[in-house]
Design an enzyme around this catalytic site. Structure first.
Site, PDB file in Angstrom:
ATOM      1  N   CYS A   1      -2.647   9.043   2.700  1.00 45.03           N
ATOM      2  CA  CYS A   1      -2.275   8.589   1.359  1.00 45.03           C
ATOM      3  C   CYS A   1      -3.371   8.838   0.333  1.00 45.03           C
ATOM      4  O   CYS A   1      -3.084   8.994  -0.847  1.00 45.03           O
ATOM      5  CB  CYS A   1      -1.914   7.111   1.400  1.00 45.03           C
ATOM      6  SG  CYS A   1      -3.234   6.119   2.097  1.00 45.03           S
ATOM      7  N   GLU A  49       0.884  -1.173   0.000  1.00 45.32           N
ATOM      8  CA  GLU A  49       0.000   0.000   0.000  1.00 45.32           C
ATOM      9  C   GLU A  49       0.917   1.217   0.000  1.00 45.32           C
ATOM     10  O   GLU A  49       1.483   1.567   1.036  1.00 45.32           O
ATOM     11  CB  GLU A  49      -0.888  -0.004   1.258  1.00 45.32           C
ATOM     12  CG  GLU A  49      -1.861  -1.163   1.343  1.00 45.32           C
ATOM     13  CD  GLU A  49      -2.950  -1.104   0.291  1.00 45.32           C
ATOM     14  OE1 GLU A  49      -3.231  -0.005  -0.219  1.00 45.32           O
ATOM     15  OE2 GLU A  49      -3.501  -2.154  -0.036  1.00 45.32           O
TER      16      GLU A  49
HETATM   17  P1  NAP Z   1       8.202   5.244   4.595  1.00 50.53           P
HETATM   18  O1  NAP Z   1       9.328   6.172   4.796  1.00 50.53           O
HETATM   19  O2  NAP Z   1       8.211   4.393   3.381  1.00 50.53           O
HETATM   20  O3  NAP Z   1       8.119   4.344   5.908  1.00 50.53           O
HETATM   21  C1  NAP Z   1       7.116   3.371   6.101  1.00 50.53           C
HETATM   22  C2  NAP Z   1       7.664   2.283   6.991  1.00 50.53           C
HETATM   23  O4  NAP Z   1       8.700   1.595   6.291  1.00 50.53           O
HETATM   24  C3  NAP Z   1       8.299   2.806   8.279  1.00 50.53           C
HETATM   25  O5  NAP Z   1       8.015   1.884   9.319  1.00 50.53           O
HETATM   26  C4  NAP Z   1       9.776   2.832   7.923  1.00 50.53           C
HETATM   27  O6  NAP Z   1      10.633   2.798   9.035  1.00 50.53           O
HETATM   28  C5  NAP Z   1       9.868   1.558   7.098  1.00 50.53           C
HETATM   29  N1  NAP Z   1      11.068   1.479   6.269  1.00 50.53           N
HETATM   30  C6  NAP Z   1      11.787   2.469   5.695  1.00 50.53           C
HETATM   31  N2  NAP Z   1      12.845   1.964   5.033  1.00 50.53           N
HETATM   32  C7  NAP Z   1      12.805   0.624   5.202  1.00 50.53           C
HETATM   33  C8  NAP Z   1      13.637  -0.459   4.775  1.00 50.53           C
HETATM   34  N3  NAP Z   1      14.721  -0.277   4.024  1.00 50.53           N
HETATM   35  N4  NAP Z   1      13.279  -1.711   5.145  1.00 50.53           N
HETATM   36  C9  NAP Z   1      12.198  -1.933   5.900  1.00 50.53           C
HETATM   37  N5  NAP Z   1      11.373  -0.954   6.354  1.00 50.53           N
HETATM   38  C10 NAP Z   1      11.670   0.312   5.990  1.00 50.53           C
HETATM   39  O7  NAP Z   1       6.813   6.026   4.570  1.00 50.53           O
HETATM   40  P2  NAP Z   1       6.274   7.063   5.636  1.00 50.53           P
HETATM   41  O8  NAP Z   1       6.823   8.407   5.293  1.00 50.53           O
HETATM   42  O9  NAP Z   1       6.453   6.560   7.015  1.00 50.53           O
HETATM   43  O10 NAP Z   1       4.713   6.998   5.330  1.00 50.53           O
HETATM   44  C11 NAP Z   1       4.098   7.843   4.422  1.00 50.53           C
HETATM   45  C12 NAP Z   1       3.880   7.132   3.096  1.00 50.53           C
HETATM   46  O11 NAP Z   1       2.991   6.041   3.285  1.00 50.53           O
HETATM   47  C13 NAP Z   1       3.219   8.023   2.074  1.00 50.53           C
HETATM   48  O12 NAP Z   1       3.811   7.853   0.830  1.00 50.53           O
HETATM   49  C14 NAP Z   1       1.785   7.511   2.061  1.00 50.53           C
HETATM   50  O13 NAP Z   1       1.102   7.774   0.866  1.00 50.53           O
HETATM   51  C15 NAP Z   1       1.973   6.061   2.306  1.00 50.53           C
HETATM   52  N6  NAP Z   1       0.733   5.442   2.816  1.00 50.53           N
HETATM   53  C16 NAP Z   1       0.032   4.626   1.986  1.00 50.53           C
HETATM   54  C17 NAP Z   1      -1.152   4.055   2.427  1.00 50.53           C
HETATM   55  C18 NAP Z   1      -1.955   3.157   1.534  1.00 50.53           C
HETATM   56  O14 NAP Z   1      -2.853   2.494   2.035  1.00 50.53           O
HETATM   57  N7  NAP Z   1      -1.663   3.100   0.242  1.00 50.53           N
HETATM   58  C19 NAP Z   1      -1.603   4.311   3.718  1.00 50.53           C
HETATM   59  C20 NAP Z   1      -0.853   5.150   4.540  1.00 50.53           C
HETATM   60  C21 NAP Z   1       0.336   5.706   4.070  1.00 50.53           C
HETATM   61  P3  NAP Z   1      11.699   3.995   9.274  1.00 50.53           P
HETATM   62  O15 NAP Z   1      10.896   5.249   9.317  1.00 50.53           O
HETATM   63  O16 NAP Z   1      12.361   3.613  10.560  1.00 50.53           O
HETATM   64  O17 NAP Z   1      12.663   4.042   8.141  1.00 50.53           O
END
Ligand code: NAP
Length: 481
Positions: free
Chosen positions: A285, A251
């Site tokens: 999102c 997602e």
């Molecule tokens: P993110 O930076 O991708 O982080 C999401 C999760 O992934 C965090 O727990 C992060 O931990 C982890 N992560 C980062 N790098 C990783 C790696 N190399 N290996 C494993 N895990 C890793 O996203 P965010 O800024 O937190 O969230 C916002 C994004 O989520 C937006 O783009 C939004 O659109 C999307 N979103 C989508 C939906 C949907 O249903 N489509 C719903 C909600 C949000 P760390 O922060 O510790 O790196």
């Protein structure tokens, strides 16, 4: 609110653990004051958690769906009973207004309830054979250990939306929550324990994303990774999963267009657009990222929306009348401001807002902002803003605006506002998005499939579709005399 020491934030095989000298401080994004500390786990803890989840698979998957259902029902009840306290914790770590936080907790409990009901409905198939001496069965089987990675913007519902269907299907889970918001995750684990979930069925590892992610990617016992977050991290997980051909449910990001047609109810559409853009301060999102308004109503609509935006109250989410909390961190605030500056430098006009909020709280607050005179070369028209800015463009032709709306690498959600049923059906069919809201900006609900197409993701969460992500089909061919 006083949150007790949370350094025992790692749950492995039913035992809460801390890690001496490896902790991370959690801050209140409204005040930038520390709230508490959690353990900073890494590869070792993740590997042990995966081992515990693998050990728990046989007994959990062999339970009947009805037995698993009882635990999920109980967890849903416990969560609803405690919604106010859990909402307060969520607001403290994430910043959103308390009413939204309590709403999210109740929504998270609703996922537990829905999948409690689905747990006993993992139907298979009996296929009529073309050969009389055969019987052909399709049996759904839980896929195995699931690695779940969640973001900070919905610290509670993003977790139960993954965990509830996984548990209902008979899978076991290792969860890594976002570093900004581990407290809601800890509370959900405690609720599941109180509801009677056996040890090892769900494990929690807070800490180093890369190390925990690597453990999930490299350990063959993890058969599926379910991830909600940015498209960039989703792509990395997809690439690395290829090594062991793991299943993925992704997602990812979005860039939702909202289209207000000339036959829309202006008052209703303005209220809905306001909700879509400014809920969770634009950190959603599926929130509107670009707004297209028919030129014949553009002035009236913009005036109405501006009135509503100007009434939004900014502040700490814990204050009763707050409607806009802080952005999650400095990086988020810088991105929002960069989108604003880029747009203004390229000719956009600031209708209202347009600057960081000059209030008495230390957090990263931003004025709710409307931009007009927007052109497609502006960053805000193609990149996810994740903040409270809404760019408005006008249009005069239905086909043109659908083409513009579809001109995106993302395909998560799109919205249309019209009182004409023919137009509603015609245009919702043409929009290349996984979710289309027609006079509705809150489409997420446990009983329906939520998910994007194109670079917004793979797979669905919610509905019976959400549980089937965690099941694989086994075909059994029986020869008979
Ligand atoms: P993110 O930076 O991708 O982080 C999401 C999760 O992934 C965090 O727990 C992060 O931990 C982890 N992560 C980062 N790098 C990783 C790696 N190399 N290996 C494993 N895990 C890793 O996203 P965010 O800024 O937190 O969230 C916002 C994004 O989520 C937006 O783009 C939004 O659109 C999307 N979103 C989508 C939906 C949907 O249903 N489509 C719903 C909600 C949000 P760390 O922060 O510790 O790196």
């Amino acid at each position: 609110m006083n949150i007790e020491n949370q350094t025992k934030s790692i749950l492995i095989d039913g035992v809460w653990r801390d890690i001496e000298e490896r902790t991370e401080t959690i801050y209140n994004p409204a005040t930038l004051e520390p709230i508490t500390k959690v353990a900073y786990g890494g590869r070792q803890e993740a590997d042990e958690a995966i081992q515990a989840a693998a050990k728990a698979i046989p007994s959990w998957s062999e339970m009947t769906g009805r037995e698993r259902s009882g635990i999920l029902y109980k967890a849903s009840e416990l969560m609803n009973e405690d919604a106010e306290r859990l909402g307060e914790i969520l607001t403290l770590e994430q910043g959103k207004p308390l009413s939204e936080a309590i709403g999210e907790v109740k929504g998270a409990a609703a996922f537990l309830l829905w999948y409690a009901e689905e747990a006993s409905r993992g139907y298979g198939e009996w296929i009529p054979p073309s050969n009389k001496s055969k019987r052909l069965l399709v049996i759904p089987k839980p896929i195995g250990v699931v690695g779940a990675i969640t973001p900070w913007n919905f610290p509670s519902s993003m977790i139960t939306r993954k965990i509830a269907p996984a548990l209902a299907a008979g899978c076991t889970v290792v969860l890594k929550p976002a570093p900004e918001t581990p407290l809601s995750a800890i509370e959900i684990m405690k609720i599941l324990q109180r509801a009677g979930l056996p040890d090892g069925v769900v494990n929690l590892v807070t800490g180093d994303a890369e190390e925990i992610g690597k453990a999930m990617l490299e350990n063959k016992d993890v058969r599926l990774i379910t991830f909600t977050g940015s498209t960039a991290v989703g792509k990395y997980l997809m690439q690395e999963s290829a090594k062991h051909v793991k299943k993925l449910s992704l997602e990812l990001g979005g860039h939702a267009p909202s289209i207000v047609f000339e036959d829309a109810d202006i008052e209703k559409a303005a209220t809905l657009v306001l909700g879509s853009k400014f809920r969770n301060n634009g950190q959603t999102c599926i929130c509107t990222n670009r707004l297209y308004v028919h030129e014949s109503i553009a002035e009236a609509f913009t005036t109405k929306l501006t009135e509503k935006v100007n009434e939004l109250k900014i502040g700490s989410g814990l204050e009763e009348d707050t409607q806009l909390g802080p952005l999650i961190n400095k990086k988020a605030a810088e991105k929002v401001h960069a989108h604003l500056e880029d747009a203004v430098n390229k000719g956009a006009e600031v209708v209202c807002g347009g600057a960081p909020w000059d209030g008495d709280l230390k957090g990263y607050f931003y004025e709710p902002t409307i931009l007009s005179n927007v052109t497609n070369d502006m960053m805000i028209m193609s990149e996810e803003t994740f903040g409270p800015i809404i760019p408005i463009q006008t249009f005069n032709d239905e086909d043109d605006v659908i083409r513009a709306a579809n001109d995106s690498d993302y395909g998560l959600a799109a919205y249309i506002f019209t009182e004409n049923t023919n137009r509603a059906i015609r245009t919702s069919e043409k929009l290349d998005y996984g979710i289309v809201g027609v006079n509705d900006v809150f489409p997420a609900t446990p009983e329906a499939p939520f998910g994007g197409i194109k670079q917004s993701g793979i797979g669905k969460e919610g509905g019976h579709h959400g549980m089937s992500e965690f099941l694989e089909e086994k075909f059994v061919s029986i020869g008979i005399d």
